[in-house]
Design a protein around this motif. Structure first.
Motif, PDB file in Angstrom:
ATOM      1  N   UNK A   1       4.997  44.972 102.934  1.00  0.00           N
ATOM      2  CA  UNK A   1       6.303  45.549 102.634  1.00  0.00           C
ATOM      3  C   UNK A   1       7.299  44.459 102.257  1.00  0.00           C
ATOM      4  N   UNK A   2       8.404  44.882 101.672  1.00  0.00           N
ATOM      5  CA  UNK A   2       9.463  43.937 101.316  1.00  0.00           C
ATOM      6  C   UNK A   2      10.017  43.263 102.563  1.00  0.00           C
ATOM      7  N   UNK A   3      10.175  44.009 103.635  1.00  0.00           N
ATOM      8  CA  UNK A   3      10.691  43.443 104.877  1.00  0.00           C
ATOM      9  C   UNK A   3       9.777  42.348 105.407  1.00  0.00           C
ATOM     10  N   UNK A   4       8.472  42.571 105.305  1.00  0.00           N
ATOM     11  CA  UNK A   4       7.513  41.557 105.755  1.00  0.00           C
ATOM     12  C   UNK A   4       7.582  40.320 104.876  1.00  0.00           C
ATOM     13  N   UNK A   5       7.662  40.510 103.577  1.00  0.00           N
ATOM     14  CA  UNK A   5       7.716  39.371 102.649  1.00  0.00           C
ATOM     15  C   UNK A   5       8.958  38.517 102.887  1.00  0.00           C
ATOM     16  N   UNK A   6      10.020  39.151 103.351  1.00  0.00           N
ATOM     17  CA  UNK A   6      11.272  38.420 103.582  1.00  0.00           C
ATOM     18  C   UNK A   6      11.207  37.514 104.798  1.00  0.00           C
ATOM     19  N   UNK A   7      10.111  37.567 105.539  1.00  0.00           N
ATOM     20  CA  UNK A   7       9.968  36.708 106.722  1.00  0.00           C
ATOM     21  C   UNK A   7       8.940  35.610 106.528  1.00  0.00           C
ATOM     22  N   UNK A   8       8.232  35.595 105.409  1.00  0.00           N
ATOM     23  CA  UNK A   8       7.136  34.655 105.192  1.00  0.00           C
ATOM     24  C   UNK A   8       7.483  33.601 104.151  1.00  0.00           C
ATOM     25  N   UNK A   9       7.164  32.362 104.454  1.00  0.00           N
ATOM     26  CA  UNK A   9       7.306  31.263 103.491  1.00  0.00           C
ATOM     27  C   UNK A   9       8.702  31.228 102.857  1.00  0.00           C
ATOM     28  N   UNK A  10       9.711  31.529 103.641  1.00  0.00           N
ATOM     29  CA  UNK A  10      11.067  31.632 103.091  1.00  0.00           C
ATOM     30  C   UNK A  10      11.567  30.320 102.489  1.00  0.00           C
ATOM     31  N   UNK A  11      11.381  29.157 103.116  1.00  0.00           N
ATOM     32  CA  UNK A  11      11.846  27.909 102.478  1.00  0.00           C
ATOM     33  C   UNK A  11      11.190  27.671 101.116  1.00  0.00           C
ATOM     34  N   UNK A  12       9.866  27.934 101.037  1.00  0.00           N
ATOM     35  CA  UNK A  12       9.185  27.749  99.753  1.00  0.00           C
ATOM     36  C   UNK A  12       9.702  28.722  98.703  1.00  0.00           C
TER      37      UNK A  12
ATOM     38  N   UNK B   1      12.004  41.280  88.513  1.00  0.00           N
ATOM     39  CA  UNK B   1      10.950  42.117  89.069  1.00  0.00           C
ATOM     40  C   UNK B   1      11.269  42.544  90.499  1.00  0.00           C
ATOM     41  N   UNK B   2      10.457  43.455  91.021  1.00  0.00           N
ATOM     42  CA  UNK B   2      10.544  43.815  92.428  1.00  0.00           C
ATOM     43  C   UNK B   2      10.036  42.657  93.287  1.00  0.00           C
ATOM     44  N   UNK B   3      10.378  42.667  94.569  1.00  0.00           N
ATOM     45  CA  UNK B   3       9.872  41.645  95.472  1.00  0.00           C
ATOM     46  C   UNK B   3      10.968  40.750  96.014  1.00  0.00           C
ATOM     47  N   UNK B   4      10.616  39.987  97.044  1.00  0.00           N
ATOM     48  CA  UNK B   4      11.605  39.158  97.728  1.00  0.00           C
ATOM     49  C   UNK B   4      11.963  37.908  96.933  1.00  0.00           C
ATOM     50  N   UNK B   5      10.981  37.220  96.374  1.00  0.00           N
ATOM     51  CA  UNK B   5      11.289  36.012  95.598  1.00  0.00           C
ATOM     52  C   UNK B   5      12.140  36.328  94.372  1.00  0.00           C
ATOM     53  N   UNK B   6      11.817  37.372  93.580  1.00  0.00           N
ATOM     54  CA  UNK B   6      12.726  37.732  92.487  1.00  0.00           C
ATOM     55  C   UNK B   6      14.144  38.051  92.965  1.00  0.00           C
ATOM     56  N   UNK B   7      14.264  38.665  94.142  1.00  0.00           N
ATOM     57  CA  UNK B   7      15.595  38.929  94.694  1.00  0.00           C
ATOM     58  C   UNK B   7      16.340  37.622  94.951  1.00  0.00           C
ATOM     59  N   UNK B   8      15.632  36.613  95.438  1.00  0.00           N
ATOM     60  CA  UNK B   8      16.243  35.298  95.650  1.00  0.00           C
ATOM     61  C   UNK B   8      16.648  34.653  94.327  1.00  0.00           C
TER      62      UNK B   8
ATOM     63  N   UNK C   1       5.631  32.581  92.305  1.00  0.00           N
ATOM     64  CA  UNK C   1       4.720  32.972  93.370  1.00  0.00           C
ATOM     65  C   UNK C   1       4.321  31.794  94.221  1.00  0.00           C
ATOM     66  N   UNK C   2       4.202  32.009  95.530  1.00  0.00           N
ATOM     67  CA  UNK C   2       3.787  30.928  96.415  1.00  0.00           C
ATOM     68  C   UNK C   2       2.294  30.664  96.246  1.00  0.00           C
ATOM     69  N   UNK C   3       1.837  29.562  96.819  1.00  0.00           N
ATOM     70  CA  UNK C   3       0.476  29.075  96.587  1.00  0.00           C
ATOM     71  C   UNK C   3      -0.603  30.063  97.014  1.00  0.00           C
TER      72      UNK C   3
END
Length: 242
Positions: A56-67, A88-95, A196-198
């Motif tokens: 989920x988006x909520x879960x993605x917002x807690x993982x690898x945040x500094x990267x 796009x959708x997703x946490x990194x695009x939101x950032x 995208x992260x590694x």
């Protein structure tokens, strides 16, 4: 599965929690990796998203945040002269949206309700939220309405994400409806940047929506080796590790 709940597992921690030997955990992870359910990492594993599982988006917002924050900042620096931007959708695009300059007049096209809400508060941003069915996992719109709206646009720059990035299979995502919208975004844009992260690299999901060669740039973190980054760059895009 603990890996899906927490985003990753560590062999030593899991062995202690389950009161089993580290070798038992490693053996089980090898079996899960062979089934395509996890990808092994040094000292642990992380889950593979498939047609039957997506975080989920909520879960993605807690993982690898500094990267993800570094990736987003680097992506925003590649804005160039773009005026119309797909996010796009997703946490990194939101950032990425949050990192875009606030003093530039931009037209933001997005499927993401959260990104639309963030950008709508800016004085110099015009926001176009694509219509369609809203997915609860990502709070983003999909299906034919979103695709048809995108088909009517010529977009300067698209920031896209993927659940899997593979040299052999390109960019993939678990949901066919999501894949169709992403594919149209790639088709409608003059420039395309993948973020995208590694952990995305080498992973293959259900629906392919673009080829690596269609990208101008790929931005990821430094946990992707320089050697592997070079392999992707040979297919066309600039690969930036931050």
């Amino acid at each position: 599965m603990v890996a899906r709940r927490d985003g990753s597992v560590d062999v030593a921690t899991l062995a202690a929690d389950l009161s089993v030997s580290p070798e038992t955990v490693r053996r089980d992870l090898r079996v899960l990796a062979a089934l395509g359910l996890v990808r092994r990492t040094h000292g642990g594993a992380h889950p593979v998203e498939s047609a039957g599982f997506e975080t989920t988006l909520a879960t993605r917002a807690t993982r690898h945040v500094p990267q993800k924050t570094r990736i987003a900042a680097a992506a925003a620096e590649l804005l160039g002269e773009a005026v119309t931007v797909f996010i796009d959708e997703g946490f990194t695009p939101q950032l990425i949206a949050q990192a875009l300059p606030q003093d530039r007049r931009l037209t933001i096209v997005t499927t993401s309700l959260t990104t639309a809400a963030v950008m709508a508060e800016r004085d110099h941003a015009q926001v176009l939220l694509l219509g369609g069915r809203v997915r609860g996992t990502t709070m983003a719109t999909v299906d034919q309405w979103a695709k048809e709206m995108l088909a009517g646009f010529v977009i300067d720059l698209a920031y896209v994400g993927a659940n899997g990035i593979s040299r052999e299979h390109g960019l993939t995502t678990p949901d066919p409806a999501v894949g169709q919208v992403k594919a149209q975004a790639v088709k409608s844009a003059r420039r395309r940047i993948l973020v995208g992260i590694h952990t995305k690299f080498g992973a293959v999901s259900f629906c392919r929506f673009a080829e690596v060669r269609e990208l101008e740039a790929i931005i990821t973190d430094t946990s992707l080796s320089a050697t592997e980054a070079q392999r992707y760059s040979l297919l066309g895009p600039q690969v930036i590790r931050v």
